[in-house]
Every structure is written in C-alpha cells, then in structure tokens.
Design a protein around this motif. Structure first.
Motif, PDB file in Angstrom:
ATOM      1  N   GLY A  20     -24.486  -6.088  -1.980  1.00  0.00           N
ATOM      2  CA  GLY A  20     -23.100  -5.873  -2.393  1.00  0.00           C
ATOM      3  C   GLY A  20     -22.315  -7.154  -2.588  1.00  0.00           C
ATOM      4  N   LYS A  24     -20.219  -9.837  -4.261  1.00  0.00           N
ATOM      5  CA  LYS A  24     -19.290  -9.762  -5.383  1.00  0.00           C
ATOM      6  C   LYS A  24     -18.899 -11.156  -5.844  1.00  0.00           C
ATOM      7  CE  LYS A  24     -19.149  -5.319  -5.637  1.00  0.00           C
ATOM      8  NZ  LYS A  24     -19.773  -4.660  -6.809  1.00  0.00           N
ATOM      9  N   CYS A  42     -11.732 -11.725 -11.108  1.00  0.00           N
ATOM     10  CA  CYS A  42     -12.212 -11.164 -12.373  1.00  0.00           C
ATOM     11  C   CYS A  42     -11.108 -10.484 -13.170  1.00  0.00           C
ATOM     12  CB  CYS A  42     -13.353 -10.186 -12.105  1.00  0.00           C
ATOM     13  SG  CYS A  42     -14.830 -10.996 -11.446  1.00  0.00           S
ATOM     14  N   ASN A 102     -21.282  -9.399 -12.523  1.00  0.00           N
ATOM     15  CA  ASN A 102     -20.747  -8.613 -11.403  1.00  0.00           C
ATOM     16  C   ASN A 102     -21.498  -8.879 -10.106  1.00  0.00           C
ATOM     17  OD1 ASN A 102     -18.922  -6.839 -10.183  1.00  0.00           O
ATOM     18  ND2 ASN A 102     -20.269  -5.073 -10.492  1.00  0.00           N
ATOM     19  N   THR A 103     -21.837 -10.153  -9.907  1.00  0.00           N
ATOM     20  CA  THR A 103     -22.543 -10.573  -8.693  1.00  0.00           C
ATOM     21  C   THR A 103     -22.203 -12.031  -8.415  1.00  0.00           C
ATOM     22  OG1 THR A 103     -24.396  -9.140  -9.295  1.00  0.00           O
ATOM     23  CG2 THR A 103     -24.797 -10.733  -7.564  1.00  0.00           C
ATOM     24  N   ARG A 126     -27.364  -7.626  -5.408  1.00  0.00           N
ATOM     25  CA  ARG A 126     -26.687  -6.357  -5.673  1.00  0.00           C
ATOM     26  C   ARG A 126     -26.874  -5.389  -4.511  1.00  0.00           C
ATOM     27  NH1 ARG A 126     -28.139  -7.140 -11.453  1.00  0.00           N
ATOM     28  NH2 ARG A 126     -26.183  -7.845 -12.386  1.00  0.00           N
ATOM     29  N   CYS A 186     -18.395 -12.801 -13.182  1.00  0.00           N
ATOM     30  CA  CYS A 186     -17.698 -11.535 -13.435  1.00  0.00           C
ATOM     31  C   CYS A 186     -18.487 -10.660 -14.397  1.00  0.00           C
ATOM     32  CB  CYS A 186     -16.298 -11.801 -13.986  1.00  0.00           C
ATOM     33  SG  CYS A 186     -15.176 -12.558 -12.789  1.00  0.00           S
TER      34      CYS A 186
END
Length: 275
Positions: A253, A255, A260, A106-107, A250, A103
């Motif tokens: 995209g 996730k 999170c 962010n990947t 990234r 989290c």
C-alpha cells in the motif's frame, strides 16, 4: 555412505552456485564524488541522435513558425501552478527525479522501497541523456529564451543552458524514455504514465527552454534508446526486478510522496501544446 554424502554436498554446492548466478547483481555505484550510476550501454552502442533526427526547422519555415507560436503561448503560464510544475520537472537530480512519475504509477518510487526501479531510472537516464548529445553538439541550436529574451522557470540554469544545444531535448528523451519503461512495468497504468510523459515534455515548452520541435525529436530519440536498451541483459534483469518491486510496493500500500492532486491541477493548466 561417505561417497554418497560427498556427492550430496557437491550437488548442494552446485545448486547454490546456480541460484547465486541467477540472482540480481548487487547495487554498485560508479566510483566518483557524484555517486552516479553508469548507463547500461557502452559508448559505442548509444544510438546517435545526429543520424536519427532531421536538421532543426529552418528560419522562415512553417515548422519554425509553429515553434515560435507554441513558445509564445507559454508566456501566459508564467507564475502559474503549471509554471511551478515545469520548474519541478526540470530537476533530474535524485531522489527528486524518482518521484516524477509516482502519481501516474500510483506507487512510491524511492531508493529504500524500490531500489531496483530507482537504479533502473538512474542508469537509463545516463543512456537517454547520452543519446541526444551528438545532434545537440552538431547543431548547437539556440534555445527559445535566447531568441525571445523572455524569462525561464529555472533562471539559475540559464547560463548552463545557453552553452548546451537545444535540439533535441535531452530532458524529453529521458521523460519519454521513462514513460515507456514504466508503462511496460505497469501496463494497468499505461495511459496515465504516457500522458504524464507527454506533459513532462510540454514542461520544457512552458519553461521557455525548448522549442516544440526539440521536444518532439527528443521523444523520438528517447523511444529509440529504450528499444536499444532491451538488447542489454543487465537492463532486462533490472526491468524484471523492478516489476517485482512494484508489485510488492502495491501489496504494501505504498503511496506517492508527491501531492498528486496539486500535480494534476497544475498539469490541467495548459495552452494548446498537445500535438
């Protein structure tokens, strides 16, 4: 003409060998039923926590009073989302552990999507854990739950934890070490990653399995071990490969597989454990 053709083939072969030597080495696991990776450091090269950290706080000292105060504050979090998050943070087995910082980064961090980063976390964990053992073994400090007789968030671990010295925190050496590594790999998320690293250490207080001073000195040992790892070519090679993987993830995209929002809400529930 024939000589030129032979020379060209030799040149091509030389270039191919050079490129192969620059390639990232294949993912090779340590032989054994647990499938764990070996660390980057030889045993003699692992930094010594016994040399680095001072003795744990003495009974009756101001530092011990702070340890006891912070342990007591954690009791109010029992059976809250923060308590449950601390129990999740206690699990350093893979693949679960690979998602601890997902989290913050962010990947998604998985063996399938980011194999070099996954290996980097596994191998550095071996070194970070090893770095705390000399002081743990020497001081054999009793853990908070052994003193205050209060519950812990992973009761299934109580027997093993009681046999393992509390000072310094091996979990936090790993958590803070990973935070530093990931902040280097993803500087744009450095603040979020380092805050998660701090919260990870606080989870050991919330769980009632480590004293405040255990966590703080675990952070110091973890930072020192990461600094030492930067002298290892294999670590640097995996670090560079992991940086490329994060950029690729990234672009795709990818996730985090973690909830999170729930994690952030849980970490927001805390007594004044921050230093």
């Amino acid at each position: 003409m024939r000589q030129r053709a032979v020379a060209r083939l030799l040149l091509q072969s030389t270039l191919l060998l050079a490129l192969a030597s620059c390639a990232t080495p294949p993912l090779e696991k340590v032989a054994g039923p647990d499938g764990r990776y070996r660390g980057y450091l030889a045993a003699a090269a692992v930094p010594s926590s016994l040399v680095q950290v001072p003795p744990p706080p003495a009974p009756g000292s101001a530092a011990m009073a702070l340890d006891e105060e912070i342990a007591q504050r954690s009791f109010a979090l029992r059976n809250t989302p923060r308590w449950k998050q601390a129990a999740q943070d206690a699990d350093l087995s893979f693949p679960h552990a690979a998602g601890i910082f997902a989290c913050a980064v962010n990947t998604a961090i998985t063996e399938a999507d980011t194999p070099r980063l996954y290996r980097l976390l596994q191998r550095s964990l071996a070194d970070l854990g090893a770095s705390t053992r000399s002081a743990k073994k020497h001081y054999q400090r009793p853990r908070p739950f052994m003193v205050n007789k209060e519950p812990i968030c992973t009761p299934e671990d109580s027997e093993d934890l009681a046999k393992n010295g509390s000072y310094p925190s091996g979990h936090n050496a790993a958590g803070w070490g990973w935070a530093l590594i990931l902040a280097e790999l993803s500087p744009e998320q450095a603040d979020a990653i380092l805050v998660r690293g701090r919260n990870y250490g606080e989870s050991r207080n919330v769980c009632n399995v480590h004293w405040h001073s255990d966590v703080m000195q675990g952070r110091l040992v973890g930072a020192g071990t990461v600094a030492r790892l930067h002298a290892e070519p294999a670590f640097l090679a995996d670090l560079a490969a992991a940086r490329e993987e994060l950029a690729a993830a990234r672009k795709k995209g990818l996730k985090p597989q973690t909830d999170c929002a729930a994690e952030a809400a849980a970490l927001a529930i805390t007594p004044s454990l921050a230093q």
